[in-house]
Design an enzyme around this catalytic site. Sequence first.
Site, PDB file in Angstrom:
ATOM      1  N   ASP A  33       8.285 -42.891 -37.016  1.00 32.01           N
ATOM      2  CA  ASP A  33       8.175 -44.244 -36.447  1.00 32.01           C
ATOM      3  C   ASP A  33       7.341 -45.218 -37.281  1.00 32.01           C
ATOM      4  O   ASP A  33       7.099 -46.340 -36.841  1.00 32.01           O
ATOM      5  CB  ASP A  33       7.642 -44.156 -35.010  1.00 32.01           C
ATOM      6  CG  ASP A  33       6.370 -43.321 -34.934  1.00 32.01           C
ATOM      7  OD1 ASP A  33       5.875 -42.930 -36.007  1.00 32.01           O
ATOM      8  OD2 ASP A  33       5.891 -43.057 -33.811  1.00 32.01           O
ATOM      9  N   ASN A 103       7.721 -21.345 -49.865  1.00 38.47           N
ATOM     10  CA  ASN A 103       6.634 -20.754 -49.078  1.00 38.47           C
ATOM     11  C   ASN A 103       5.333 -20.884 -49.876  1.00 38.47           C
ATOM     12  O   ASN A 103       5.263 -20.442 -51.013  1.00 38.47           O
ATOM     13  CB  ASN A 103       6.938 -19.279 -48.801  1.00 38.47           C
ATOM     14  CG  ASN A 103       6.056 -18.721 -47.714  1.00 38.47           C
ATOM     15  OD1 ASN A 103       4.845 -18.816 -47.795  1.00 38.47           O
ATOM     16  ND2 ASN A 103       6.670 -18.140 -46.694  1.00 38.47           N
ATOM     17  N   HIS A 136      11.937 -16.158 -37.495  1.00 38.40           N
ATOM     18  CA  HIS A 136      11.148 -17.383 -37.316  1.00 38.40           C
ATOM     19  C   HIS A 136      11.273 -17.873 -35.873  1.00 38.40           C
ATOM     20  O   HIS A 136      12.183 -17.476 -35.146  1.00 38.40           O
ATOM     21  CB  HIS A 136      11.635 -18.500 -38.248  1.00 38.40           C
ATOM     22  CG  HIS A 136      11.149 -18.348 -39.661  1.00 38.40           C
ATOM     23  ND1 HIS A 136      11.817 -17.577 -40.582  1.00 38.40           N
ATOM     24  CD2 HIS A 136      10.062 -18.859 -40.305  1.00 38.40           C
ATOM     25  CE1 HIS A 136      11.167 -17.629 -41.739  1.00 38.40           C
ATOM     26  NE2 HIS A 136      10.105 -18.390 -41.602  1.00 38.40           N
ATOM     27  N   LYS A 140      13.212 -23.694 -35.610  1.00 39.47           N
ATOM     28  CA  LYS A 140      13.586 -23.823 -37.026  1.00 39.47           C
ATOM     29  C   LYS A 140      15.023 -24.328 -37.153  1.00 39.47           C
ATOM     30  O   LYS A 140      15.937 -23.839 -36.508  1.00 39.47           O
ATOM     31  CB  LYS A 140      13.403 -22.476 -37.736  1.00 39.47           C
ATOM     32  CG  LYS A 140      13.585 -22.573 -39.241  1.00 39.47           C
ATOM     33  CD  LYS A 140      12.882 -21.446 -39.978  1.00 39.47           C
ATOM     34  CE  LYS A 140      13.113 -21.538 -41.479  1.00 39.47           C
ATOM     35  NZ  LYS A 140      12.609 -22.796 -42.064  1.00 39.47           N
TER      36      LYS A 140
HETATM   37  N1  NDP Z   1       7.066 -24.119 -47.726  1.00 40.02           N
HETATM   38  C1  NDP Z   1       6.288 -23.652 -46.745  1.00 40.02           C
HETATM   39  O1  NDP Z   1       5.297 -22.919 -46.985  1.00 40.02           O
HETATM   40  C2  NDP Z   1       6.597 -24.041 -45.341  1.00 40.02           C
HETATM   41  C3  NDP Z   1       7.674 -24.830 -45.097  1.00 40.02           C
HETATM   42  N2  NDP Z   1       7.940 -25.276 -43.841  1.00 40.02           N
HETATM   43  C4  NDP Z   1       9.024 -26.242 -43.729  1.00 40.02           C
HETATM   44  O2  NDP Z   1       8.424 -27.518 -43.570  1.00 40.02           O
HETATM   45  C5  NDP Z   1       9.225 -28.351 -42.750  1.00 40.02           C
HETATM   46  C6  NDP Z   1       8.379 -28.892 -41.598  1.00 40.02           C
HETATM   47  O3  NDP Z   1       7.875 -27.853 -40.822  1.00 40.02           O
HETATM   48  P1  NDP Z   1       6.991 -28.151 -39.499  1.00 40.02           P
HETATM   49  O4  NDP Z   1       5.814 -28.992 -39.804  1.00 40.02           O
HETATM   50  O5  NDP Z   1       6.782 -26.823 -38.873  1.00 40.02           O
HETATM   51  O6  NDP Z   1       8.040 -29.009 -38.638  1.00 40.02           O
HETATM   52  P2  NDP Z   1       7.741 -30.072 -37.478  1.00 40.02           P
HETATM   53  O7  NDP Z   1       9.057 -30.350 -36.828  1.00 40.02           O
HETATM   54  O8  NDP Z   1       6.615 -29.612 -36.629  1.00 40.02           O
HETATM   55  O9  NDP Z   1       7.239 -31.377 -38.264  1.00 40.02           O
HETATM   56  C7  NDP Z   1       8.081 -32.206 -39.025  1.00 40.02           C
HETATM   57  C8  NDP Z   1       7.597 -33.634 -38.828  1.00 40.02           C
HETATM   58  O10 NDP Z   1       8.294 -34.509 -39.710  1.00 40.02           O
HETATM   59  C9  NDP Z   1       8.689 -35.646 -38.971  1.00 40.02           C
HETATM   60  N3  NDP Z   1       9.799 -36.315 -39.626  1.00 40.02           N
HETATM   61  C10 NDP Z   1      11.144 -36.153 -39.457  1.00 40.02           C
HETATM   62  N4  NDP Z   1      11.824 -36.992 -40.265  1.00 40.02           N
HETATM   63  C11 NDP Z   1      10.902 -37.686 -40.969  1.00 40.02           C
HETATM   64  C12 NDP Z   1      10.981 -38.701 -41.961  1.00 40.02           C
HETATM   65  N5  NDP Z   1      12.155 -39.185 -42.384  1.00 40.02           N
HETATM   66  N6  NDP Z   1       9.833 -39.193 -42.477  1.00 40.02           N
HETATM   67  C13 NDP Z   1       8.627 -38.741 -42.057  1.00 40.02           C
HETATM   68  N7  NDP Z   1       8.492 -37.789 -41.104  1.00 40.02           N
HETATM   69  C14 NDP Z   1       9.607 -37.267 -40.580  1.00 40.02           C
HETATM   70  C15 NDP Z   1       9.018 -35.098 -37.596  1.00 40.02           C
HETATM   71  O11 NDP Z   1       9.070 -36.119 -36.616  1.00 40.02           O
HETATM   72  P3  NDP Z   1       9.987 -35.867 -35.287  1.00 40.02           P
HETATM   73  O12 NDP Z   1       9.422 -34.654 -34.628  1.00 40.02           O
HETATM   74  O13 NDP Z   1       9.813 -37.132 -34.516  1.00 40.02           O
HETATM   75  O14 NDP Z   1      11.399 -35.656 -35.793  1.00 40.02           O
HETATM   76  C16 NDP Z   1       7.841 -34.153 -37.399  1.00 40.02           C
HETATM   77  O15 NDP Z   1       6.684 -34.821 -36.953  1.00 40.02           O
HETATM   78  C17 NDP Z   1      10.428 -27.491 -42.366  1.00 40.02           C
HETATM   79  O16 NDP Z   1      11.479 -27.741 -43.281  1.00 40.02           O
HETATM   80  C18 NDP Z   1       9.932 -26.052 -42.562  1.00 40.02           C
HETATM   81  O17 NDP Z   1      10.973 -25.168 -42.852  1.00 40.02           O
HETATM   82  C19 NDP Z   1       7.170 -24.927 -42.778  1.00 40.02           C
HETATM   83  C20 NDP Z   1       6.105 -24.097 -42.956  1.00 40.02           C
HETATM   84  C21 NDP Z   1       5.728 -23.571 -44.257  1.00 40.02           C
HETATM   85  O1  LIG Z   2      10.158 -23.414 -40.733  1.00 43.12           O
HETATM   86  C1  LIG Z   2       9.140 -22.687 -40.865  1.00 43.12           C
HETATM   87  O2  LIG Z   2       8.326 -22.530 -39.953  1.00 43.12           O
HETATM   88  C2  LIG Z   2       8.920 -22.028 -42.170  1.00 43.12           C
HETATM   89  N1  LIG Z   2       9.678 -22.386 -43.155  1.00 43.12           N
HETATM   90  C3  LIG Z   2       9.613 -21.902 -44.490  1.00 43.12           C
HETATM   91  C4  LIG Z   2      10.921 -21.217 -44.841  1.00 43.12           C
HETATM   92  O3  LIG Z   2      11.995 -21.729 -44.480  1.00 43.12           O
HETATM   93  O4  LIG Z   2      10.888 -20.178 -45.509  1.00 43.12           O
HETATM   94  C5  LIG Z   2       8.378 -21.115 -44.772  1.00 43.12           C
HETATM   95  C6  LIG Z   2       7.830 -20.309 -43.629  1.00 43.12           C
HETATM   96  O5  LIG Z   2       8.513 -19.108 -43.534  1.00 43.12           O
HETATM   97  C7  LIG Z   2       7.812 -21.068 -42.322  1.00 43.12           C
END
Ligand code: NDP
Ligand SMILES: O=C(O)C1=N[C@H](C(=O)O)C[C@H](O)C1
Length: 251
Positions: A33, A103, A136, A140
Site C-alpha cells: 500500500d 535460502n 512448509h 506458501k
Molecule cells: N530465501 C530465504 O531464506 C527465504 C525466502 N522466503 C521467501 O520470501 C518471500 C516472503 O516470505 P514471507 O515474508 O514469509 O511472506 P509474507 O507473505 O509474510 O510477506 C510478504 C510481504 O510482501 C508484501 N508484498 C506483496 N507484494 C508486494 C509488492 N509488490 N511490494 C512490496 N511488498 C509486497 C506482502 O503484502 P500482502 O500480505 O498485503 O500481500 C507481505 O507483507 C516468499 O517468496 C518466501 O518463499 C521466506 C523465508 C526465507
Molecule cells: O516460503 C518460505 O517460508 C520459505 N521459502 C524459501 C524456499 O522457498 O525455499 C526458504 C525457506 O525454506 C522458507
Amino acid sequence: MNIALIGYGKMGHMIEQVALERGHRIVCRIDVDNQEDFDSPEFASADVAIEFTNPTAAFDNYCRAFKHHVKVVSGSTGWMKDHRAEVEEMTRDGKQTLFWASNFSIGVAIFSAVNRYLAQIMNRFPQYDVQMEETHHVHKLDAPSGTAITLAEEIVDNIDRKAKWKLGTTTWDDGRVEGSADHNADELLVNSIRHGEVPGIHRVTYNSEADSITITHDAHSRMGFALGAVLAAEYTKDHTGLLTTNDLFKF
Ligand SMILES: NC(=O)C1=CN([C@@H]2O[C@H](COP(=O)(O)OP(=O)(O)OC[C@H]3O[C@@H](n4cnc5c(N)ncnc54)[C@H](OP(=O)(O)O)[C@@H]3O)[C@@H](O)[C@H]2O)C=CC1
Ligand SMILES: O=C(O)C1=N[C@H](C(=O)O)C[C@H](O)C1
C-alpha cells in the site's frame, strides 16, 4: 548501514529486528500500500534494500530499486523460471547488484555442500535411487520450494544418472494430494508437503534394497533466514554484480 525493506511481512519484520540488533538503520519500509515510496529520498538513501515479497512481485521490485541504483538482497522464491536471464543480464559486469539466495540460513549453506558431495559419491553406487521432499507452512505460494529447486539442481549437476528434476505430489493438511509421483528413471522426484506453520524442512533420501541414507535440514524458526539476509546485506554493501551464499560463506 542504511537498509530499506521491500515486503513487510513475516520475513520483513524479522529482518528489521535482526538489523536493528546489529546496529543498522531502517530508512524505508515498502509494502503493497505504499509503492510510491520507491521514489522517495529515504529509499534512495539506502545502502541496500532487502526484498522478501512473493514470486510475482519480486522481479518488478528489483527493477524499481535498480532504477535508483539501490543494491538489492532478495530471498523471494518462484520468480527464477520467468526472469533468470533478464536478471543475469542486468547484473552483468556489476551494472546492478543483486544478492539472491533461495535460502539464507547458514545451516542450508552447509547442507548444500554436503548435498553436492553426497551426489558425487553416489555416482559410484548406482543401486541407490534419490528422491527429495520439502515441507512448509500452508501459506506458501510456490511448490517446490526455492531451496528444494536449488538442492535438486545441485544433485542433477553432480549425479550422472539424473538429467532433470520433476515436481511430484503436493500433499495438504486436509489430506488432498495434487500432482503425481510418476517419473522416469532419469528424473529426480521432488515431493512437497504443506502443513501448519512449518518454517521449512528439506530432506534428500538415497534408497537401495539394503538401506536408506537421508540428510535433513529442519529450520526451527525463520530467525536463521533473517540473520543470513542481514549478513548478506553487510556483504553486498561492498560487492557488486550477481551474488549468492557461496560468495558469502566461501563454500
Ligand atoms: N530465501 C530465504 O531464506 C527465504 C525466502 N522466503 C521467501 O520470501 C518471500 C516472503 O516470505 P514471507 O515474508 O514469509 O511472506 P509474507 O507473505 O509474510 O510477506 C510478504 C510481504 O510482501 C508484501 N508484498 C506483496 N507484494 C508486494 C509488492 N509488490 N511490494 C512490496 N511488498 C509486497 C506482502 O503484502 P500482502 O500480505 O498485503 O500481500 C507481505 O507483507 C516468499 O517468496 C518466501 O518463499 C521466506 C523465508 C526465507
Ligand atoms: O516460503 C518460505 O517460508 C520459505 N521459502 C524459501 C524456499 O522457498 O525455499 C526458504 C525457506 O525454506 C522458507
